[in-house]
Design an enzyme around this catalytic site. Sequence first.
Site, mmCIF file in Angstrom:
data_model
loop_
_atom_site.group_PDB
_atom_site.id
_atom_site.type_symbol
_atom_site.label_atom_id
_atom_site.label_comp_id
_atom_site.label_asym_id
_atom_site.label_seq_id
_atom_site.Cartn_x
_atom_site.Cartn_y
_atom_site.Cartn_z
ATOM 1 N N GLU A 86 0.002 0.946 5.799
ATOM 2 C CA GLU A 86 1.075 1.822 5.341
ATOM 3 C C GLU A 86 1.050 3.189 6.010
ATOM 4 O O GLU A 86 1.707 4.121 5.562
ATOM 5 C CB GLU A 86 1.028 1.938 3.818
ATOM 6 N N ASP A 108 -3.396 4.621 -6.293
ATOM 7 C CA ASP A 108 -3.096 3.211 -6.574
ATOM 8 C C ASP A 108 -4.428 2.491 -6.474
ATOM 9 O O ASP A 108 -4.939 2.256 -5.384
ATOM 10 C CB ASP A 108 -2.093 2.639 -5.571
ATOM 11 N N GLU A 154 -1.874 4.237 -10.648
ATOM 12 C CA GLU A 154 -1.179 2.948 -10.605
ATOM 13 C C GLU A 154 -2.188 1.810 -10.616
ATOM 14 O O GLU A 154 -3.247 1.912 -9.994
ATOM 15 C CB GLU A 154 -0.327 2.889 -9.334
ATOM 16 N N LYS A 177 9.596 -2.992 -7.200
ATOM 17 C CA LYS A 177 9.587 -3.638 -5.889
ATOM 18 C C LYS A 177 10.593 -4.778 -5.915
ATOM 19 O O LYS A 177 10.414 -5.747 -6.658
ATOM 20 C CB LYS A 177 8.193 -4.187 -5.567
ATOM 21 N N ARG A 222 6.585 -2.354 0.424
ATOM 22 C CA ARG A 222 5.434 -3.240 0.460
ATOM 23 C C ARG A 222 4.636 -2.916 1.723
ATOM 24 O O ARG A 222 5.098 -2.202 2.598
ATOM 25 C CB ARG A 222 5.857 -4.720 0.483
ATOM 26 N N SER A 223 3.436 -3.470 1.808
ATOM 27 C CA SER A 223 2.613 -3.177 2.983
ATOM 28 C C SER A 223 3.200 -3.792 4.250
ATOM 29 O O SER A 223 3.003 -3.284 5.351
ATOM 30 C CB SER A 223 1.179 -3.652 2.769
ATOM 31 N N LYS A 258 7.561 5.442 -3.321
ATOM 32 C CA LYS A 258 6.368 5.150 -2.524
ATOM 33 C C LYS A 258 6.831 4.415 -1.280
ATOM 34 O O LYS A 258 7.324 3.293 -1.380
ATOM 35 C CB LYS A 258 5.405 4.242 -3.292
#
Length: 429
Positions: free
Chosen positions: A205, A242, A287, A339, A368-369, A390
């Site tokens: 990320e 997270d 998170e 998500k 997402r990654s 995020k």
Amino acid sequence: MTEIINVTAREILDSRGNPTVEVEVAVGTGDVGRAAVPSGASTGEHEALELRDGDKGRYLGKGVRKAVANVIDEIAPAVVGLDASDQASLDARMIALDGTPTKSKLGANAILGVSLAAAKAAATAHGLPLYRYVGGAGARTLPVPLMNILNGGAHADSNVDIQEFMVVPLGLPTFAEALRCGAEIFHALKKVLKGKGAATGVGDEGGYAPSLASNEEALAVIMEAIGQAGYEPGKQVALALDCAASEFYDKKAGKYELEGEGKRFDGKGLVEYYAQLAAKYPIVSIEDGCDEDDWATWKLLTERLGGKLQLVGDDLFVTNVTRLARGIEQGVTNSILVKVNQIGSLTETLEAVRMAHRAGYTTVMSHRSGETEDTTIADLAVACDCGQIKTGSASRTDRIAKYNQLLRIEEELGGSGRYAGRSAFKALR
């Protein structure tokens, strides 16, 4: 005017070099919407199914030709002729066509691609930006970026157990200034890490992925970077974690094991560990602090820290209204990570956001990654009045694309726009 006249799909690559689904939906006006579906690295057990081919001789089994074929051969014939402006009916048709609880027949990646592409086609046909089309006239709040500048856990090859360490520029006047703040801290962190002889390669990320002695050392170097960048911790910039605790939870033993630190906790001990970190550092959000099925420890954590911090359920809720309703009923967490690919359709995503807001929970729109250049979630963050987003660090174009879209939206909104800032965090209001 917005009748669907054609649906097509293809296999493209995401930011990790893995295949993903891209869909195009054309409507009667001649407008076309395109959407690419993201993919996660640490995925919750209760997420909708991402359909992969399983052919080890091609993309190591991660191809998505089956999902692409399902869009073209199964979904397209069922939705051509439907009104793309009637999102709920379109999504309901696809969900019924699939007929499984987790979208395992057609694949959530197939359904979501069509769902998002149709929304984008309809928005263009109506002459509206996506955030305005989905969110209406009241969509004007720019989210606080939770910028993942240091990676551990499943997002990096290091001995840092917590998956993401984020800077939260909540004390700045505009989104543009908040983004600048985050980027400057990111660059300052590189200097700090270099000074310690630590690696400055980046994870999935875009955050640095150094091998540090402990999670607390990760927090300490970020605090140093905030100071070096000229910002005031706590006032202008806070921290968020997270933990992705399901990744270090031993289900058989019922213990949480931080291997990098040589620590092993039961639920009560883990809550105390977080409380100590929150007392020492300006942390505003945690998170996935507990395992996705460890409701008892989630309850302990909420009772202990829920009045002071934002406690976000990601793997716990997987953007699913059934699981979210259980959390609300039990008084577990006070926030949900959103998500779109966890649940697999735009309609169901919006339902989860509405349920959360009705219960007084905050909402955090998330990437997402495995991402692409698709910027849909930037628009959805504004449309849904999430107040937080995020979408990674200040590097990697797949992450920066979302931030750049938010800069455009802020510019377009002009004086009517507002940056959420501290008001995005219920405990700080």
